[in-house]
Structure formats: C-alpha cells, structure tokens
Design a protein around this motif. Structure first.
Motif, PDB file in Angstrom:
ATOM      1  N   GLN A   1       3.975   6.733  -4.759  1.00  0.00           N
ATOM      2  CA  GLN A   1       3.851   7.198  -6.188  1.00  0.00           C
ATOM      3  C   GLN A   1       2.885   8.361  -6.445  1.00  0.00           C
ATOM      4  N   ILE A   2       1.697   8.013  -5.568  1.00  0.00           N
ATOM      5  CA  ILE A   2       0.639   9.182  -5.615  1.00  0.00           C
ATOM      6  C   ILE A   2       1.150  10.534  -5.035  1.00  0.00           C
ATOM      7  N   SER A   3       1.788  10.326  -4.030  1.00  0.00           N
ATOM      8  CA  SER A   3       2.142  11.465  -3.032  1.00  0.00           C
ATOM      9  C   SER A   3       3.377  12.193  -3.945  1.00  0.00           C
ATOM     10  N   GLN A   4       4.040  11.548  -4.655  1.00  0.00           N
ATOM     11  CA  GLN A   4       5.183  12.169  -5.434  1.00  0.00           C
ATOM     12  C   GLN A   4       4.517  12.780  -6.586  1.00  0.00           C
ATOM     13  N   ALA A   5       3.613  12.433  -7.129  1.00  0.00           N
ATOM     14  CA  ALA A   5       3.014  12.900  -8.387  1.00  0.00           C
ATOM     15  C   ALA A   5       2.283  14.330  -7.861  1.00  0.00           C
TER      16      ALA A   5
ATOM     17  N   ILE B   1       0.589  -1.277   0.041  1.00  0.00           N
ATOM     18  CA  ILE B   1      -0.160   0.154  -0.012  1.00  0.00           C
ATOM     19  C   ILE B   1       1.003   1.345  -0.054  1.00  0.00           C
ATOM     20  N   MET B   2       1.867   1.211   0.715  1.00  0.00           N
ATOM     21  CA  MET B   2       2.846   2.306   0.863  1.00  0.00           C
ATOM     22  C   MET B   2       3.552   2.624  -0.596  1.00  0.00           C
ATOM     23  N   SER B   3       3.732   1.590  -1.112  1.00  0.00           N
ATOM     24  CA  SER B   3       4.203   1.776  -2.494  1.00  0.00           C
ATOM     25  C   SER B   3       3.431   2.494  -3.423  1.00  0.00           C
ATOM     26  N   ALA B   4       2.237   2.198  -3.465  1.00  0.00           N
ATOM     27  CA  ALA B   4       1.369   3.015  -4.420  1.00  0.00           C
ATOM     28  C   ALA B   4       0.862   4.314  -3.736  1.00  0.00           C
ATOM     29  N   ALA B   5       0.855   4.495  -2.249  1.00  0.00           N
ATOM     30  CA  ALA B   5       0.817   6.109  -1.742  1.00  0.00           C
ATOM     31  C   ALA B   5       1.860   6.569  -2.038  1.00  0.00           C
TER      32      ALA B   5
END
Length: 221
Positions: A12-16, A6-10
C-alpha cells in the motif's frame, strides 16, 4: 504469515508512492520552462490529479491500518522492519495533513492558475529610494496574465499614469485612520502609497482595492 502481513502494508505504501510520482511527473511536464510557450494545466489534468490524490489517500489509510494491525512478533525477524514502521508512523500525520491541504487546494486551482479562464495578478515594482512599511514606494505597476499556470503576458506601466488619471476624475480615496501618520495623504490615497503596512496580506489587499477604485482595467485574481 508475518511476511505476508508486512508485505500487505508495504504494498500500500509503495503504491501510494508510485501514484505520487505519476502526479509529480504530470505537474512538472506542464510547468517545465514556465516562461516559454507551452501547454499548461487543463481541467482534464486536474481530474487526473484529483483521482490520483483520492487513490493515494486510500492507500495511505489502508497502509496505516495494516501497520497498526502488525503484532510485535511480526517485527522481530529483521530489525530494519520495526525501524521502517516507526518512521512511517512518525511521518504519517504530516503526510495526512499534506493530503488534506491538497484536497482543499484542488477545487480552487482553476481560478488561481487561470485554467477555466485567464487569471490576472497585480505586479508592483518598488523603489527603495523612498521607503514604505511594505518596502519601497510603488513606482510602477502592472499585471501578469496566467493561463493554465503559465505566464502568458506581462504589462507594466508608470503608476502615476493611473493615479493622476484617477485624481483628474475626482476620485480621491480616504486614507484609513491607522495610517494618518502618512503626511502626503492630503492629496488623496493612491496605489503608489498603498503599501503602508508591513503585513503583506494587508498591503496586498489595499493595493488591489486602490487599483480597482482608480479604474484599473482588468479584474485581478
């Protein structure tokens, strides 16, 4: 292990999101108080925005892949996670469409915003005392000079100065057949009456065409 996925996806979203905020900061810093003297967008700025956009697209695509790879049991230990993932997938098509449009827009911004060279936009001041399908009759006209996305100058003149000079030079434009209902056209079709269509792109195209045909002195964007 679920938290790591879950943190991997979060991440990427946060970085965008962070990069998107950086882009907005750059744009707003250039366009704050656009009518005052200041620095507009430059080609260097566009290169930065283009690189940021490329990175955002990559982060969004990786986030999409990461969320799609999540297992149902990964979302069980906190109800807020499944809701957040569902919202992400709900807005993902709109976000991807927006990024695609930005990709298409960036290459033509130098021309539209006068970054490589000044851009000139036709300005029409309409008089509602004489109605036309596109609004009022074009009483005055002029052009706005845009440099780096900021208004650098604006000039407005009586439209009759252009139309009368064009008539004196023997330049009488033919009225399109679809507007034959317009009686004053017997004296020739001029910029003053170019907005005989309620469709703005059509009226704008004819205005630019008439302005150029009548000897307008700048090349309009």
């Amino acid at each position: 292990s679920a938290a790591l996925r879950i943190m991997s996806a979060a991440n990427q979203i946060s970085q965008a999101g962070v990069i998107g905020c950086d882009m907005l900061t750059l744009v707003t810093s250039r366009f704050r108080a656009p009518l005052s003297i200041g620095r507009g967008l430059t080609n260097t700025d566009l290169e930065t925005l283009s690189g940021d956009l490329y990175q955002i697209e990559g982060d969004v695509n990786r986030a999409s892949a990461a969320t799609s790879a999540l297992k149902s049991e990964d979302l069980q230990f906190d109800s807020r996670i499944s809701k957040a993932i569902a919202q992400f997938h709900q807005y993902l098509p709109s976000l991807q469409a927006l990024l695609h449009e930005a990709d298409q827009l960036l290459p033509i911004l130098p021309v539209l915003l006068g970054i490589s060279r000044p851009a000139f936009y036709l300005v029409e001041i309409l008089d509602p005392a004489q109605l036309r399908p596109g609004g009022g009759v074009i009483k005055d006209y002029g052009f706005a000079t845009i440099i780096g996305g900021r208004l650098a100058a604006a000039h407005v003149s009586d439209v009759n100065l252009l139309d009368d000079q064009s008539t004196a030079n023997g330049n009488n434009l033919a009225l399109p057949a679809v507007y034959k209902w317009f009686e004053p056209a017997s004296q020739g079709w001029k910029l003053r009456d170019s907005n005989l269509d309620a469709d703005f792109p059509t009226a704008a195209n004819y205005a630019e065409q008439n302005y150029t045909s009548e000897g307008g002195r700048v090349t309009l964007q």
